[in-house]
Write a protein that holds these residues in place. Sequence first.
Motif, PDB file in Angstrom:
ATOM      1  N   GLN B  12       0.840  -1.208   0.000  1.00 30.38           N
ATOM      2  CA  GLN B  12       0.000   0.000   0.000  1.00 30.38           C
ATOM      3  C   GLN B  12       0.877   1.260   0.000  1.00 30.38           C
ATOM      4  O   GLN B  12       0.596   2.223  -0.725  1.00 30.38           O
ATOM      5  CB  GLN B  12      -0.907  -0.037   1.229  1.00 30.38           C
ATOM      6  N   ILE B  13       1.921   1.238   0.788  1.00 25.65           N
ATOM      7  CA  ILE B  13       2.851   2.386   0.824  1.00 25.65           C
ATOM      8  C   ILE B  13       3.456   2.575  -0.570  1.00 25.65           C
ATOM      9  O   ILE B  13       3.467   3.681  -1.117  1.00 25.65           O
ATOM     10  CB  ILE B  13       3.963   2.148   1.871  1.00 25.65           C
ATOM     11  N   ARG B  15       2.378   1.620  -3.482  1.00 28.79           N
ATOM     12  CA  ARG B  15       1.415   2.075  -4.492  1.00 28.79           C
ATOM     13  C   ARG B  15       1.157   3.577  -4.384  1.00 28.79           C
ATOM     14  O   ARG B  15       0.968   4.266  -5.376  1.00 28.79           O
ATOM     15  CB  ARG B  15       0.087   1.335  -4.304  1.00 28.79           C
ATOM     16  N   ASN B  16       1.161   4.080  -3.158  1.00 25.55           N
ATOM     17  CA  ASN B  16       0.910   5.502  -2.984  1.00 25.55           C
ATOM     18  C   ASN B  16       2.114   6.364  -3.325  1.00 25.55           C
ATOM     19  O   ASN B  16       1.984   7.564  -3.509  1.00 25.55           O
ATOM     20  CB  ASN B  16       0.439   5.784  -1.555  1.00 25.55           C
ATOM     21  N   LEU B  17       3.286   5.743  -3.371  1.00 30.20           N
ATOM     22  CA  LEU B  17       4.475   6.513  -3.698  1.00 30.20           C
ATOM     23  C   LEU B  17       4.906   6.297  -5.149  1.00 30.20           C
ATOM     24  O   LEU B  17       5.832   6.934  -5.636  1.00 30.20           O
ATOM     25  CB  LEU B  17       5.617   6.135  -2.741  1.00 30.20           C
TER      26      LEU B  17
END
Lengths: 965, 73
Positions: B12-13, B15-17
């Motif tokens: 998740q981290i 994908r957001n970065l």
Amino acid sequence: MGYERQSDFGTPEVHAETSVSLTIDGREVTVPAGTSVMRAAAECGGSIPKLCASDNIAAFGSCRLCLIEVEGMRGTPASCTTPAAQGMVVHTQTPLLQKLRKGVMELYISDHPLDCLTCSANNDCELQDQAAAVGLRDVRYGYAGDNHLGLATDSSNPYFDFDPSKCIACSRCVRACDEVQGTFALTIDGRGFATKVSAGQAGDDFLSSECVSCGACVQACPTATLQEKSVKEIGKPERSVITTCAYCGVGCTFRAEMRGEQLVRMVPWKDGKANHGHSCVKGRFAWGYANHQDRITSPMIREQIDQPWREVSWDAALQFTADRLGAIKARYGARALGGITSSRCTNEETFLVQKLVRAGFGSNNVDTCARVCHSPTGYGLKTTFGTSAGTQDFDSVAHSDVILVIGANPTDAHPVFASQMKRRLRTGAKLIVIDPRRIDLVRMPHIAAAHHLPLQPGTNVAVLTAMAHVIVTEGLADEAFIRERCDWDEYQDWARFVSDERHSPEVLEAVTRVAASELRAAARLFATGGPGWASAQRSKPNGAIYYGLGVTEHSQGSSTVMAIANLAMATGNVGRPGVGVNPLRGQNNVQGACDMGSFPHELSGYRHVSDDTARGLFEADWGMALDPEPGLRIPNMLDAALDGSFRALYIQGEDILQSDPNTHHVAAGLKAMDCVIVHDLFLNETADYAHVFLPGSTFLEKTGTFTNAERRIQMVRKVMEPANGFEDWEVTQALANAMGLEWTYTHASEIMDEVARLTPSFAGVSHARLDQAGSLQWPVNAAHPDGSPIMHVGGFARGPDGKGKGKFVVTDYVPTDEKTGPRFPLLLTTGRILSQYNVGAQTRRTENTVWHPEDLLEMHPADAENRGLKSGDWTRLASRTGETTLRLMVTDRVAPGVVYTTFHHPATQANVVTTEYSDWATNCPEYKVTAVQVMASNGPTDWQEDYTAWSAKSRRIVAAAEPAE
Amino acid sequence: MDVARLTYMANQIARNLAAGGEDAAIAATAQHIVKYWEPRMKAAILAGDRSALEPIARAAVERLERVAGIEPA
């Protein structure tokens, strides 16, 4: 100090560039141009008789008591409506004025009960005072004629009575409701002799009316017509103490008006910088929980959580706790222990809990309830602006031209600030609301949002990126500001990203369900103020963004906060009054709890634990080495508990079982621990899983400070002895000392001195300084000796000198993994209601329950019809995580496909349904998006019934050493 | 610690970065884990099954392995 009424200058303060000088009764006085003669007289020590005037509402000129004579002017004008003029010579007491006033007063009193001695306003009544001031000795008309003395009292409101027989029809209550609160619930009904104050339509009483029970009318009333029931019951207060409300993040200051140690009433303090003399139903009236019978005042312990509680002495409880903690630490290591600080406790108490964890337990496993509300604000604003806090003071809103409210419901959750915002909206500011639900602010008396974007829950980033797309591609960005104040290269990267066609409102409409044309119009309005925007004062409009948990409590909470910051920078809306990024904080001290180092990776003042210089300061001061690695966050603690590596938790003033997501998982985590210590007022839901209960104290029983949403640090002052014997910081200290830490604080002020010593942004803060200044907004230090109402003026708080460039961060829309499907076709989102506060531990124990006795599920009529449901039906609300039941309310406030509920009542168990998805950066839970199905139900689920039974069982108490019969 | 959950978090981290470009995203994901994850979480993801890690997250975890100061629990 003894009891005296708050001063009232009669008409509002005027801010003007020019001033005028005049003479009043021979006294020379200089006031800002536009000030009334009444106020000018009050400012030079006079007090012109008045009844219909009060300085928080506009002059009305109806009571005919404040007459004056002005040399060279004909007649006897009312001083409240006469502006002071240069060279004016005013006389406030002449034989003519005396005769006129006496005549007016005679008429008032001829239709007013003469029961002063037994009246609840006796000796605290403006009518009585003014009768005395005008020398009324006789009423020539007698009392036998037609009158209003027989009118019945309306006692429907739980906190105040309306006795129309004592009303003098001054309309101060009506005007306070309109101008101060902005609800417009009251009106003057009828004319002439039939004139009366009415709460709404014929047949409405105060409770059934639109009245929100803020208390503004009660405070405005010059007689006993509108009066607190508590004053009626107890009597006139003998003294008052200024303190800070313990409900929401607005941080209203109140006069706690006391008799002995009995609280008579809480009256909003007119000099309070956050609330300016206004209040809401919670702070003003809902303090009865402080002495509620459910309050636990003796420490209790038990070996196992299936046993009943045993009341024991403080020493025994602390020894039991210290022994358990010591044994766990010896066997499993320091990292098996942790603590949770409270956003409801003072800064001093919070600081001490994190110190206990870091210095006493020896781990960084400390977290706070901000984890589940505003942790993304901390992350997002620190990354973009350099500091984890809102940029403005509340008063800033008075200078805003376009107000964007996203994911916040101020009229329910931050009502006193909402009143201030509504005041600005009524005088012309434009409003944009981005919210899945039609919150009250979208349309209410004299307010209508220019645009309401009812987005699909979970698409905040997409909506904000689309707005940025419009602003950049249409050339509306403030490039001069960006070049001067932000990193230009980062801006260009960001501008390229948002300009991509895939971020246009038209493409994203499929995801956000917001009409592209509406979104474009809203973006243009925010950037330009709208077509033909012009202002005599400003070359460009001030745009301000206000947001709440509808932004943060998402899997992209942190991204949304950064997208908001990007938008503010791109439109040049940072660093002056009227603009900025304004997180509306949920709890009274959530800002403070974050500031005090409650996060597992940060020491006070937002310094990372791996920062050797910062950590070195603490190590030197505390005389021990500290762990340089970040600790566990609340959800990680629960995970670690399930695999046996985390075994003890000290929880101060927080009910994680009710407030955190996926209740079953929280319960399982707590159950797996060997030592759960709950330090609270009540046996809350979490205490069902605790081994130690340490009774806490209320905000009325302690001294310390709270920090509100505008970074304002304000004193909380003890007005009565703690029912449990100790302030909360004393309990934490006693626990620390039972563990051998040898702390020696004798007063909360010494803790604040330590905070100031170790925290650069608090360097200039002390209780003595706060006593003198009233309040201070951090940073308070050598560079900002009097604090900082507005941040990032001239430079962002980034970089070594704190004058850095703002950082644009590319925020890509990543959809949440919580998706609707055939089995769970609806999206549940959650929120709050005015009368209840958070999990309701306090407000449910007050009469506020008359407004909201249970949580209801709001559903759109189309969805309800599909399911054959109607308002009032019991429904089963099921998600992939769990299910609960609650009653339905059919309303078009929510869009089709969206359902909404509040989480104030434990029986509802809304968090049985919410998932464990969370913000990618901070693990703030995604409360605002849960895929659910709703169907008819007969009543509570098995879980709800089992839970009630379990709760009752785990709350059994065996009293200490009861003598045998 | 539940490795599946940690894997989910790391993905998740990442994908957001990811929008920052692959190299930057790998560095930022690794840095995020260093700054915000507790030692036993770091140890667990290093020791755990990496097959469910998406490419950026996996590269970030591999980078962590090379960083001094992160020992397995």
